[in-house]
Design a protein around this motif. Structure first.
Motif, PDB file in Angstrom:
ATOM      1  N   VAL A 156       0.837  -1.204   0.000  1.00  0.00           N
ATOM      2  CA  VAL A 156       0.000   0.000   0.000  1.00  0.00           C
ATOM      3  C   VAL A 156       0.868   1.248   0.000  1.00  0.00           C
ATOM      4  CG1 VAL A 156      -1.746   1.325   1.267  1.00  0.00           C
ATOM      5  CG2 VAL A 156      -1.855  -1.189   1.261  1.00  0.00           C
ATOM      6  N   SER A 157       0.558   2.183  -0.888  1.00  0.00           N
ATOM      7  CA  SER A 157       1.149   3.524  -0.819  1.00  0.00           C
ATOM      8  C   SER A 157       0.042   4.468  -0.350  1.00  0.00           C
ATOM      9  CB  SER A 157       1.669   3.969  -2.188  1.00  0.00           C
ATOM     10  OG  SER A 157       2.779   3.193  -2.573  1.00  0.00           O
ATOM     11  N   PHE A 158       0.171   4.990   0.870  1.00  0.00           N
ATOM     12  CA  PHE A 158      -0.841   5.854   1.480  1.00  0.00           C
ATOM     13  C   PHE A 158      -0.385   7.294   1.307  1.00  0.00           C
ATOM     14  CE2 PHE A 158      -3.064   8.218   4.649  1.00  0.00           C
ATOM     15  CZ  PHE A 158      -4.240   7.530   4.929  1.00  0.00           C
ATOM     16  N   ILE A 159      -1.139   8.048   0.504  1.00  0.00           N
ATOM     17  CA  ILE A 159      -0.728   9.406   0.144  1.00  0.00           C
ATOM     18  C   ILE A 159      -1.551  10.440   0.904  1.00  0.00           C
ATOM     19  CG2 ILE A 159      -0.665  11.099  -1.730  1.00  0.00           C
ATOM     20  CD1 ILE A 159      -0.019   8.800  -3.637  1.00  0.00           C
ATOM     21  N   SER A 160      -0.852  11.359   1.563  1.00  0.00           N
ATOM     22  CA  SER A 160      -1.490  12.510   2.199  1.00  0.00           C
ATOM     23  C   SER A 160      -0.419  13.558   2.461  1.00  0.00           C
ATOM     24  CB  SER A 160      -2.206  12.104   3.489  1.00  0.00           C
ATOM     25  OG  SER A 160      -3.025  13.180   3.943  1.00  0.00           O
ATOM     26  N   THR A 161      -0.785  14.574   3.209  1.00  0.00           N
ATOM     27  CA  THR A 161       0.169  15.643   3.512  1.00  0.00           C
ATOM     28  C   THR A 161       1.023  15.253   4.723  1.00  0.00           C
ATOM     29  OG1 THR A 161      -1.360  16.771   4.987  1.00  0.00           O
ATOM     30  CG2 THR A 161      -1.476  17.335   2.640  1.00  0.00           C
ATOM     31  N   PRO A 162       2.180  15.902   4.916  1.00  0.00           N
ATOM     32  CA  PRO A 162       3.076  15.502   6.016  1.00  0.00           C
ATOM     33  C   PRO A 162       2.427  15.526   7.397  1.00  0.00           C
ATOM     34  CG  PRO A 162       4.223  16.942   4.481  1.00  0.00           C
ATOM     35  CD  PRO A 162       2.791  16.915   4.038  1.00  0.00           C
ATOM     36  N   LYS A 163       1.698  16.602   7.709  1.00  0.00           N
ATOM     37  CA  LYS A 163       1.102  16.718   9.046  1.00  0.00           C
ATOM     38  C   LYS A 163       0.007  15.678   9.252  1.00  0.00           C
ATOM     39  CE  LYS A 163      -0.899  20.138  12.205  1.00  0.00           C
ATOM     40  NZ  LYS A 163      -1.365  21.531  12.333  1.00  0.00           N
ATOM     41  N   ASN A 164      -0.800  15.425   8.215  1.00  0.00           N
ATOM     42  CA  ASN A 164      -1.856  14.406   8.331  1.00  0.00           C
ATOM     43  C   ASN A 164      -1.249  13.030   8.598  1.00  0.00           C
ATOM     44  OD1 ASN A 164      -3.853  16.280   7.906  1.00  0.00           O
ATOM     45  ND2 ASN A 164      -4.061  15.849   5.717  1.00  0.00           N
ATOM     46  N   ILE A 165      -0.197  12.705   7.874  1.00  0.00           N
ATOM     47  CA  ILE A 165       0.458  11.398   8.066  1.00  0.00           C
ATOM     48  C   ILE A 165       1.081  11.309   9.461  1.00  0.00           C
ATOM     49  CG2 ILE A 165       2.469  10.040   7.330  1.00  0.00           C
ATOM     50  CD1 ILE A 165       1.639  10.723   4.426  1.00  0.00           C
ATOM     51  N   GLN A 166       1.655  12.413   9.911  1.00  0.00           N
ATOM     52  CA  GLN A 166       2.261  12.438  11.244  1.00  0.00           C
ATOM     53  C   GLN A 166       1.217  12.155  12.328  1.00  0.00           C
ATOM     54  OE1 GLN A 166       4.076  16.225  12.073  1.00  0.00           O
ATOM     55  NE2 GLN A 166       4.496  15.725  14.206  1.00  0.00           N
ATOM     56  N   ARG A 167      -0.032  12.607  12.101  1.00  0.00           N
ATOM     57  CA  ARG A 167      -1.083  12.464  13.119  1.00  0.00           C
ATOM     58  C   ARG A 167      -1.770  11.095  13.103  1.00  0.00           C
ATOM     59  NH1 ARG A 167      -4.032  18.369  12.623  1.00  0.00           N
ATOM     60  NH2 ARG A 167      -3.947  17.891  10.400  1.00  0.00           N
ATOM     61  N   LEU A 168      -1.473  10.290  12.096  1.00  0.00           N
ATOM     62  CA  LEU A 168      -2.081   8.958  12.043  1.00  0.00           C
ATOM     63  C   LEU A 168      -1.381   8.006  13.006  1.00  0.00           C
ATOM     64  CD1 LEU A 168      -2.393   8.465   8.165  1.00  0.00           C
ATOM     65  CD2 LEU A 168      -4.301   8.752   9.769  1.00  0.00           C
ATOM     66  N   PRO A 169      -2.125   7.043  13.581  1.00  0.00           N
ATOM     67  CA  PRO A 169      -1.437   5.994  14.342  1.00  0.00           C
ATOM     68  C   PRO A 169      -0.604   5.159  13.378  1.00  0.00           C
ATOM     69  CG  PRO A 169      -3.751   5.436  14.016  1.00  0.00           C
ATOM     70  CD  PRO A 169      -3.579   6.823  13.489  1.00  0.00           C
ATOM     71  N   LYS A 170       0.467   4.580  13.858  1.00  0.00           N
ATOM     72  CA  LYS A 170       1.335   3.796  12.972  1.00  0.00           C
ATOM     73  C   LYS A 170       1.401   2.350  13.444  1.00  0.00           C
ATOM     74  CE  LYS A 170       2.694   7.388  10.533  1.00  0.00           C
ATOM     75  NZ  LYS A 170       1.984   8.427  11.245  1.00  0.00           N
ATOM     76  N   PRO A 171       1.433   1.407  12.506  1.00  0.00           N
ATOM     77  CA  PRO A 171       1.640   0.011  12.902  1.00  0.00           C
ATOM     78  C   PRO A 171       3.024  -0.160  13.511  1.00  0.00           C
ATOM     79  CG  PRO A 171       1.727   0.250  10.502  1.00  0.00           C
ATOM     80  CD  PRO A 171       1.301   1.577  11.047  1.00  0.00           C
ATOM     81  N   ALA A 172       3.190  -1.174  14.353  1.00  0.00           N
ATOM     82  CA  ALA A 172       4.491  -1.434  14.987  1.00  0.00           C
ATOM     83  C   ALA A 172       5.574  -1.537  13.918  1.00  0.00           C
ATOM     84  CB  ALA A 172       4.417  -2.723  15.799  1.00  0.00           C
ATOM     85  N   PRO A 173       6.680  -0.818  14.079  1.00  0.00           N
ATOM     86  CA  PRO A 173       7.720  -0.739  13.024  1.00  0.00           C
ATOM     87  C   PRO A 173       8.236  -2.098  12.560  1.00  0.00           C
ATOM     88  CG  PRO A 173       8.179   0.819  14.783  1.00  0.00           C
ATOM     89  CD  PRO A 173       7.036  -0.009  15.255  1.00  0.00           C
ATOM     90  N   GLU A 174       8.308  -3.071  13.473  1.00  0.00           N
ATOM     91  CA  GLU A 174       8.884  -4.370  13.107  1.00  0.00           C
ATOM     92  C   GLU A 174       7.849  -5.317  12.504  1.00  0.00           C
ATOM     93  OE1 GLU A 174       7.202  -4.545  17.185  1.00  0.00           O
ATOM     94  OE2 GLU A 174       8.485  -3.145  16.087  1.00  0.00           O
ATOM     95  N   SER A 175       6.579  -4.903  12.414  1.00  0.00           N
ATOM     96  CA  SER A 175       5.522  -5.804  11.942  1.00  0.00           C
ATOM     97  C   SER A 175       5.538  -5.953  10.421  1.00  0.00           C
ATOM     98  CB  SER A 175       4.156  -5.287  12.380  1.00  0.00           C
ATOM     99  OG  SER A 175       3.852  -4.067  11.720  1.00  0.00           O
ATOM    100  N   GLU A 176       4.973  -7.051   9.952  1.00  0.00           N
ATOM    101  CA  GLU A 176       4.848  -7.277   8.504  1.00  0.00           C
ATOM    102  C   GLU A 176       3.965  -6.212   7.867  1.00  0.00           C
ATOM    103  OE1 GLU A 176       3.833 -11.232   7.204  1.00  0.00           O
ATOM    104  OE2 GLU A 176       4.808 -12.122   8.957  1.00  0.00           O
ATOM    105  N   VAL A 177       2.945  -5.772   8.620  1.00  0.00           N
ATOM    106  CA  VAL A 177       2.029  -4.741   8.109  1.00  0.00           C
ATOM    107  C   VAL A 177       2.796  -3.454   7.832  1.00  0.00           C
ATOM    108  CG1 VAL A 177       0.112  -3.234   8.778  1.00  0.00           C
ATOM    109  CG2 VAL A 177      -0.077  -5.696   9.137  1.00  0.00           C
TER     110      VAL A 177
END
Length: 473
Positions: free
Chosen positions: A35-56
């Motif tokens: 998946v390539s999730f496209i948005s603006t820098p601040k919007n992406i910063q405010r999203l929750p993120k999956p655990a960095p080491e996860s396959e997701v």
């Protein structure tokens, strides 16, 4: 090894849209889709993120496109610095955000040209994405952040533009009755005070030069199929109707219910909230939350406050500090904090809503009936008291009332409400004998809303559709 399917996600810059797109991205990545999730820098910063080491996390690439600084009108910058989503600006300035958002089509086109893309999944606002998808022979799919019931009411392709719109939706009054195309029992329509704002906002011209209705019409025409964050078990009749109206596959992707995290111990204020909740009886507390997009007036905040006090029920209110309030104290009636001490808590600022809803002492939610919040709340089987304010919320509220899942706060003809109406609705939903049927229905609905396997299966079937219908380059 076979190349992974690559899907590009492009949501509108509002958190009621960004979050469903993010949750769908998680579901796609769990099925092995890149998946390539496209948005603006601040919007992406405010999203929750999956655990960095996860396959997701390895399969989701967050692509930042800065809002063009050239978004100006008569040499005046349209948006204040740092404003990248509807939550950052007054509602009357959202039209300027649309101008800036439309300028993202240029970096978006470059991105599609440079990547090997199998699908583009967009929102209704990205009317220009259809031409880009066509130019690069990439199939386009519309993902709706609305319920099927709300979408069919707003977006029948036959009455979005031109003669169809003039004939079927010429005025606000035309939005106050159930549409002629609904051939089953339904009361999903707007009250006059909601219809006036909806008609002007959707069909009226704005500074971007293109109406929201026209944007929707363009995407519905360009897309190969439509995905809905819903399931037939809840609103199958509306999903079937939507497929009939659009003439295209309408694919339920499941409810994409987010998982609550552990919120205890995050900071002192949050710890105090959970400590207080732990002391309350099961299903006794009213949770009150109107999110960040609904900007309540002073009269509305005060009537809700007095209504909570009048109800006599324990409550927890997550209140975003209103723009009209000089400080946290000013956001509430004078002396209110002292009056409710021990009976309720008002948490001003951010609160972990999902984790609060998951607490066993919560029994009722007073909220705006936004679709994402409906899903979050019903997975826990809470009774619903709905006070819809903007966009699709009044339509979702009617759907919930039709299904005996909600009490709607009484409103006057001008849309105003009173403390008595708030207290009456809360007591009916939470403790009255008359509301027992509602409470039973809500607990039954939780069986559907919280069925992870059911919704995961819909996501898997959606991925299968994407794989089977990918374009041959």
């Amino acid at each position: 090894m076979a190349r992974k399917l690559h899907v590009v996600m492009l949501p509108w810059s509002a958190f009621g849209h960004l979050m469903p797109f993010f949750q769908l991205s998680i579901a796609l990545a769990k099925s092995g889709v890149k998946v390539s999730f496209i948005s603006t820098p601040k919007n992406i910063q405010r999203l929750p993120k999956p655990a960095p080491e996860s396959e997701v996390a390895a399969l989701i690439n967050f692509v930042e496109f800065p809002l063009p600084a050239s978004a100006a009108l008569d040499d005046k910058l349209l948006l204040p610095e740092g404003a990248e989503a509807t939550v950052d600006i007054p509602s009357e300035n959202i039209q300027y955000l649309k101008i800036a958002y439309d300028l993202l089509q240029h970096p978006f086109k470059q991105f599609v040209a440079q990547q090997s893309v199998d699908w583009i999944i967009v929102d209704v606002m990205s009317h220009w994405a259809g031409k880009i998808a066509q130019e690069y022979h990439v199939p386009l799919l519309l993902f709706s952040a609305f319920s099927a019931a709300a979408f069919q009411f707003i977006a029948n392709p036959e009455c979005l533009v031109g003669d169809g719109q003039k004939r079927v939706r010429p005025s606000a009054e035309s939005l106050t009755s159930v549409p002629e195309w609904v051939d089953f029992p339904s009361s999903v329509a707007l009250r006059t005070f909601d219809a006036i704002g909806m008609h002007h906002g959707f069909y009226g011209m704005n500074a971007s030069g293109i109406t929201d209705a026209h944007r929707t019409a363009e995407i519905l025409h360009s897309c190969q199929a439509m995905a809905i964050r819903s399931c037939p078990e809840f609103e199958g009749e509306y999903l079937n109707l939507l497929e009939k109206l659009t003439g295209k596959p309408v694919i339920p992707v499941g409810l994409l219910t987010p998982e609550p995290n552990s919120a205890k111990g995050r900071d002192h204020q949050i710890s105090k909230i959970f400590q207080w909740l732990d002391e309350q009886k099961p299903r006794s507390v009213v949770f009150v939350g109107f999110g960040s997009e609904c900007k309540l007036s002073k009269d509305q905040v005060y009537e809700i406050a007095y209504g909570l006090e009048l109800s006599g029920l324990p409550f927890l209110w997550a209140l975003r500090k209103p723009e009209w309030a000089t400080d946290d104290v000013d956001a509430l009636p004078l002396g209110f904090a002292d009056t409710i001490r021990g009976k309720g808590i008002v948490s001003i600022g951010w609160a972990p809503q999902l984790e609060i809803l998951a607490h066993p002492s919560i029994g009722t939610s007073l909220f705006h009936a936004g679709w994402g919040s409906v899903i979050e709340t019903l997975q826990f089987g809470h009774s619903l008291v709905v006070l819809p304010l903007i966009i699709d919320q009044p339509l979702n509220a009617r759907l919930l009332v039709d299904k005996d899942l909600a009490v709607q706060v009484e409103r006057k003809d001008d849309g105003s409400f009173t403390r008595d109406g708030i207290a009456k609705a809360l007591r009916l939903a939470t403790v009255s004998e008359e509301g027992e049927k509602l409470r039973v229905r809500a607990r039954e609905a939780a069986n559907t809303f919280n069925d992870k396997k059911l919704h995961d299966d819909y996501s898997v079937r959606f991925v299968e559709y994407l794989k089977i219908n990918v374009a041959t380059k």
